[in-house]
Structures are given as structure tokens and as C-alpha cells.
Design an enzyme around this catalytic site. Structure first.
Site, PDB file in Angstrom:
ATOM      1  N   PRO A 112       0.793  -1.235   0.000  1.00 18.90           N
ATOM      2  CA  PRO A 112       0.000   0.000   0.000  1.00 18.90           C
ATOM      3  C   PRO A 112       0.821   1.280   0.000  1.00 18.90           C
ATOM      4  CG  PRO A 112      -0.881  -1.580   1.596  1.00 18.90           C
ATOM      5  CD  PRO A 112       0.418  -2.128   1.120  1.00 18.90           C
ATOM      6  N   GLU A 139       1.203  -7.922   8.057  1.00 14.03           N
ATOM      7  CA  GLU A 139       1.250  -6.484   8.323  1.00 14.03           C
ATOM      8  C   GLU A 139       2.198  -5.742   7.391  1.00 14.03           C
ATOM      9  OE1 GLU A 139      -0.502  -4.450  10.463  1.00 14.03           O
ATOM     10  OE2 GLU A 139      -1.754  -6.225  10.582  1.00 14.03           O
ATOM     11  N   ARG A 177      -1.496  -7.733 -21.807  1.00 15.26           N
ATOM     12  CA  ARG A 177      -2.369  -7.336 -22.911  1.00 15.26           C
ATOM     13  C   ARG A 177      -1.717  -6.290 -23.816  1.00 15.26           C
ATOM     14  NH1 ARG A 177      -5.678  -3.040 -22.459  1.00 15.26           N
ATOM     15  NH2 ARG A 177      -7.417  -4.189 -23.380  1.00 15.26           N
ATOM     16  N   ASP A 192      -8.629   2.279 -25.358  1.00 16.95           N
ATOM     17  CA  ASP A 192      -8.847   1.958 -23.950  1.00 16.95           C
ATOM     18  C   ASP A 192      -8.962   3.222 -23.109  1.00 16.95           C
ATOM     19  OD1 ASP A 192      -8.737  -0.743 -24.388  1.00 16.95           O
ATOM     20  OD2 ASP A 192      -6.634  -0.949 -23.816  1.00 16.95           O
TER      21      ASP A 192
END
Length: 273
Positions: A112, A139, A177, A192
Site C-alpha cells: 500500500p 502487516e 495485454r 482503452d
């Protein structure tokens, strides 16, 4: 891919575009079990945090060893490459670039605290020869992995997941992709969302009328210039309304500005009593 759950990765890369790209030899994806590089009877990959606190932190030794295994020219059996108790590992110079060679390998830690993942980053990664993804868990990961091993630290969004496996699959899908030959119609990549910094335009297919809801007439006109103009206008309208953060960074042309003026004028007319 370095993970505690290789079966999750393998299931996610076995289907659709990524699965076909593997079958066609466009990409090689290998999930490495982190526990194979841990020592002791229980193959422990985590421990309590220094300084106290809740949860467990992933240990650096197995992760460093697993990355070194991935970087070796002819990887031996990972089961024979555990780390001895108390053994030290020299930090990799320049955040991991010294071992893989400048530009050859990107060592990506998924957690994160990383930089927000974008389509531009996906494009950048698709041009690399070798990516090593480290999936965090518990954690978090010992900070020395971030400081001395990873070339990139990536987050897929401002929310918390159980581990790095799902972010890794998202990264893999978005990168594969973009590889030449992975998609039958490469021109579709340019349409896209985010390809040009804006959201994509609305798409419609048959039937022309569904429960009273009609396809916009311009898409049935056969006028390719008018269709292209409508689609660009919709991109601008949607991005401005739904993603003002993207819109603020978009590089607009004079034609885009004219289209925005038309959108504003139409909105003003619709709000008049």
C-alpha cells in the site's frame, strides 16, 4: 512472481488473454513459493515487528534469496537455496539494479505504501525484459526489502487487501495485454480508457433498441467523422464529470476545447426552464 500462494497466481494467469499469451510463447510466468527459501522446520517467513505492535512482518532473508534465485542465469532447485540461520545478505546496489543489470530486470514490491499504479506504468513495464513481483502479506514486508532490493514499489489503490497476489494479477493482466500479439486487434488498445489520459467513450452493440433504450443515432449514421467527434466529446464529458483528477492533467487540443464549449452550452440549454 514470489508469493506464499502460487496456486492463486497460477489460477489467475491460466485463462483469457494472459492464458493464451502463455500458450503462444509471448510471455513466461512462474510463481515461486517463498517458503522454499525459508529455513527451519516450519519454514517461517514472518516474525514479530521490532518495537512492538500488532501482526507479523515478512522476513527479509527468504525474499532476498528468492529474488537472487530468480536473477540467476540457470536457476537451481529452490529447495537447495535456503538461508542459513544468521547468514547475512549483502544489499543489492542501486535498489536491486546491480544484480539484474541496468534496465534488464525490474523488482517490484506490491504494497500500500507504493506509487499508484497507472496505465503509463503498465506500458513502461510491458517494455521490460524481466519483471520480478514480490507479493506482500500480513502487516507488511521488512523495510529493507523496499530500501535495498526493490526497484519499484507499487500500490493499485487507496485500500487494503489481505496480500499482494490480487495486485500482482492486476499488474500481470494490464502488462500482458500490451505485448505485441497478445490482442487480436492492437488498434483497440488505443481506444482503452487512460490510453490518452481520458476515460473511454460509451460502447453499444445489438439490439438497436432494448426495452425502449436506443443506441445514439450518430453511431448508426455511417459517418465516421461524426462518430469520431461524438466519441471524443463523450470522453471529455465523462472524464470531466467522473474523474476530475484525470481531467485536470489531460493535454487538451483546440478541438477538445471547442467540444467542451459545446458540451457546456448543451448542458446549459438542458437546465433552462
Amino acid at each position: 512472481m514470489i508469493t506464499l500462494f502460487p496456486e492463486v497466481i497460477e489460477a489467475g494467469v491460466s485463462y483469457s488473454i494472459v492464458g493464451r499469451a502463455r500458450e503462444w510463447g509471448l510471455v513466461q510466468i512462474r510463481a515461486i513459493q517463498l517458503r522454499d527459501f525459508a529455513e527451519g522446520k516450519h519454514k517461517k517467513t514472518d516474525d514479530e515487528p521490532y518495537g512492538g505492535g500488532a501482526g507479523l512482518v515478512m522476513k527479509p532473508e527468504p525474499i532476498f534469496k528468492a529474488v537472487e534465485f530468480c536473477l540467476s542465469p540457470s536457476p537451481p532447485d529452490p529447495l537447495s537455496h535456503g538461508v542459513g540461520e544468521g547468514e547475512s545478505i549483502s544489499p543489492l546496489p542501486q535498489r536491486g539494479r546491480g544484480v539484474g543489470g541496468e534496465g534488464k530486470t525490474r523488482i517490484i514490491l506490491l504494497e500500500p505504501q507504493g506509487k499508484l499504479y497507472t496505465q503509463a506504468t503498465a506500458q513502461e513495464f510491458s517494455e521490460q525484459e524481466h519483471l520480478i513481483l514480490i507479493c506482500g502479506h500480513y502487516e507488511g514486508v521488512d523495510a529493507r526489502v523496499r530500501e535495498y532490493l526493490a526497484t519499484d514499489v507499487i500500490s493499485i489503490g487507496d485500500y487494503v487487501l489481505t496480500g499482494g497476489e490480487l495486485p500482482a494479477l492486476i499488474l500481470i493482466d494490464s502488462v500482458v495485454r500490451l505485448l505485441p500479439g497478445a490482442i487480436h486487434s492492437p488498434e483497440s488498445l488505443g481506444q482503452d480508457s487512460y490510453a490518452d489520459g481520458l476515460l473511454g467513450y460509451p460502447q453499444y452493440t445489438r439490439p438497436e433498441v432494448f426495452r425502449g433504450m436506443r443506441v445514439p443515432p450518430v453511431l448508426l449514421s455511417g459517418n465516421h467523422g461524426a462518430i469520431a467527434r461524438w466519441r471524443r466529446q463523450e470522453q471529455l464529458r465523462l472524464t470531466r464529470a467522473l474523474r476530475p483528477d484525470l481531467f485536470a492533467k489531460a493535454c487538451l487540443t483546440q478541438e477538445d476545447i471547442q467540444l467542451l464549449c459545446e458540451i457546456s452550452a448543451a448542458d446549459s440549454d438542458n437546465t433552462r426552464p
